[in-house]
Design a protein around this motif. Structure first.
Motif: not given
Length: 132
Positions: A48-69
């Protein structure tokens, strides 16, 4: 702040939170939520924030990775770990991507902003040993 902490904070390009961090603003924060709700919140925060772009979501590892663009570029990894029911830890790791090997504290500032935003939506538990 010791000299070593000062150098690491301002003359590095990486910051991450941990349970026993010397900098109080970079200590792991706990929230009254579940792992799934914590992951959903981070996903919503980044989408929901235009500064960020989600790279990957791993529910089994409990991780979300994103870039500040927008602005200074950085790579963020948010980790969600449920310690016990309705006691969930959220940690962040931020690496600034630039031509210089340091970011003058930008990665630390990003983590502080993420924790501030998270605290507005999720109920923060102040004490690490606080029982619910």
């Amino acid at each position: 702040m010791s000299f070593r902490q000062f150098v690491a904070k301002y003359f590095g390009n990486h910051a991450e939170t941990s349970e026993r961090h010397e900098d109080p603003s970079l200590k792991t924060q706990y929230y009254k939520t579940t792992k799934d709700r914590g992951l959903d919140y981070l996903e919503k925060l980044f989408n929901n924030d235009e500064r960020y772009k989600v790279n990957a979501i791993s529910r089994e590892h409990g991780e979300v990775s994103a870039y500040i663009t927008k602005g200074k570029r950085a790579f963020i990894v948010g980790t969600v770990i449920m310690v016990r029911p309705y006691r969930t830890a959220i940690d962040f790791s931020v690496t600034t991507e630039s031509g210089m090997p340091f970011d003058f504290g930008y990665s630390t500032k990003v983590i502080q902003q993420l924790y501030q935003q998270t605290g507005k939506e999720l109920t923060r538990l102040d004490e690490p040993n606080e029982r619910q």
